[in-house]
Design an enzyme around this catalytic site. Structure first.
Site, PDB file in Angstrom:
ATOM      1  CB  SER A   1       1.365  -2.505   4.576  1.00 29.90           C
ATOM      2  OG  SER A   1       0.185  -2.829   5.261  1.00 29.90           O
TER       3      SER A   1
ATOM      4  CD  GLU B   1      -2.573   3.628   2.751  1.00 29.18           C
ATOM      5  OE1 GLU B   1      -2.551   2.484   2.277  1.00 29.18           O
ATOM      6  OE2 GLU B   1      -1.562   4.358   2.837  1.00 29.18           O
TER       7      GLU B   1
ATOM      8  CG  HIS C   1      -2.888  -0.901   1.674  1.00 31.84           C
ATOM      9  ND1 HIS C   1      -2.245  -0.003   2.505  1.00 31.84           N
ATOM     10  CD2 HIS C   1      -2.475  -2.144   2.072  1.00 31.84           C
ATOM     11  CE1 HIS C   1      -1.484  -0.666   3.363  1.00 31.84           C
ATOM     12  NE2 HIS C   1      -1.600  -1.958   3.121  1.00 31.84           N
TER      13      HIS C   1
END
Length: 432
Positions: free
Chosen positions: A188, A312, A368
């Protein structure tokens, strides 16, 4: 700490760590720079003051995160109080300079405003088992790390990453690592950090390979945008975007101002989703990162593994909008970088992680962060059942973690995952 607690001498002084039950060693909270407080709060990182007695490195050091990203986060992310947030953790099979083992330096995520290197999801035990030294680093976040200030150096958080990598270069041999065999990796915001470091001339030579996991880079990323964000900060808070005005505020006061910058409104909606992030300042970061990577002017000779999960942010908003965010922030940029690099002959491996969680909050989604326990081979870590569901497949962890180990060790994830080519339209698929 035990009677056989290991002591390693760094360039600044000795540190005493833990001998773990599996025979590996752990050194936590080692300072790589002085605490960023007072006159140093918004300064470039400064090397630690030397010490002579062994420093206790058996507990995680302070974190720059003072408040979690949200009330509930997918990854367990402890907030640890204290001033010395510029610290790192070393997990090693053996503190033997003759070992010369490959090194993986991990940069945590959290939208550049949160996250913690003290997460149990970032334990280096499995990498140590497979002959790799793991280093996880903390860095300044939010306003302290990334807001443009007229009277302070830009990209302070980026400077922290570089200072940590310089510490690795100068000290990791004493912990059994080879400073010439460093791979940087992050997820990320940490994946965005990896991409940013690829585009920074002063970071060249500090690592030989890179892994960008769901990497997020602000776009657009020019200095004009950073100045717009600073002007909005001042307009919304009434406080000048200047170190002199912010230096003596408490952590809570500064975070309250940061929250006001990010409140909804037409001015905020005109800006990228993430505004406190690395930007192209024209000096440390000479040009926008994504454009530099696609143009082949940055990191072209560094082997790169990158990709994202299939869904995600699909769980965080209406499914259709979440899918659009996944495409815009993660899948399309990663594919553009991989394809451009491959056509230029740069060693690149592109993936998509498609295994779908069974946990109630994320059922049916490759969301995610879901890939990290597989990459670190830590399916028994705290918080994994809540994020992944019961009994995630160990065989998938063996495959993903094994590919990471081979890439860090050999600069190639193995024959089952061929390099991306200029004509490739797909990505290597990780699924059960």
């Amino acid at each position: 700490m035990t009677a056989t607690a290991p002591v390693v001498r760094t360039a600044h002084g000795p540190v005493r760590g833990d001998l773990r039950i599996d025979g590996t060693l752990r050194f936590l909270g080692i300072p790589y720079a002085q605490p960023p407080v007072g006159a140093l709060r918004f300064a470039a990182p400064v090397p630690p003051e030397p010490w002579t007695e062994p420093l206790d490195a058996t507990a995680y050091g302070p974190t720059a995160q003072r408040r979690p990203f949200a009330e509930m986060t997918t990854i367990p992310e402890p907030s640890i109080p204290g001033d010395g947030v510029l610290n790192l953790n070393v997990f090693t099979p053996a503190a033997d300079p003759a070992a010369a083992l490959p090194v993986l330096v991990w940069i945590h995520g959290g939208g550049y405003v949160a996250g913690s290197a003290a997460s149990p999801w970032y334990d280096g035990a499995a990498f140590n088992r497979d002959g790799i030294v793991l280093v996880s680093i903390g860095y300044r976040l939010g306003v302290e790390g990334f807001l443009h200030l007229d009277d302070a150096p830009d990209n302070r958080g980026v400077r922290d990453w570089i200072a940590a990598l310089e510490w690795v270069r100068d000290n990791i041999a004493a912990f059994g690592g080879d400073p010439a065999k460093v791979t940087i990796a992050g997820q990320s915001a940490g994946g965005g950090a990896v991409q940013t470091l690829l585009a920074i001339p002063s970071a060249r030579g500090l690592f030989r390979a890179a892994i960008s996991v769901s990497g997020a880079v602000m776009r657009p990323q020019g200095r004009d945008l950073a100045e717009t964000v600073s002007a909005l900060f001042t307009a919304r808070t009434g406080v000048p975007a200047a170190a002199a005005a912010l230096r003596d505020l408490s952590d809570d006061e500064l975070i309250d101002l940061q929250d006001r910058l990010d409140e909804d409104g037409p001015e905020r909606e005109a800006l990228p989703m993430v505004v406190l992030a690395p930007f192209a300042d024209g000096e440390l970061v000479p040009a926008p990162v994504h454009e530099a990577l696609v143009a082949g002017t940055a990191g072209a000779d560094v082997p790169l593994m990158l990709g994202c999960t299939a869904h995600e942010f699909d769980s965080m908003e209406p499914r259709e909008l979440g899918a659009a965010v996944t495409d815009a922030m993660f899948r399309v940029p990663a594919t553009e970088i991989a394809t451009a690099r491959a056509r230029a002959g740069s060693p690149t491996w592109l993936y998509e992680f498609a295994w779908e969680a069974t946990a109630p909050a994320f059922e049916g989604l490759a969301h995610h962060c879901v890939d990290l326990p597989f990459a670190f081979d830590l399916l028994d870590a705290p918080g994994v059942p809540e994020a992944l569901g019961e009994a995630p497949p160990q065989a998938l962890a063996d495959a993903v973690h094994g590919a990471w180990v081979r890439f860090v060790r050999d600069l190639d994830p193995g024959p089952e995952w061929p390099r991306h080519t200029g004509d490739s339209t797909g990505a290597h698929l990780w699924s059960a």
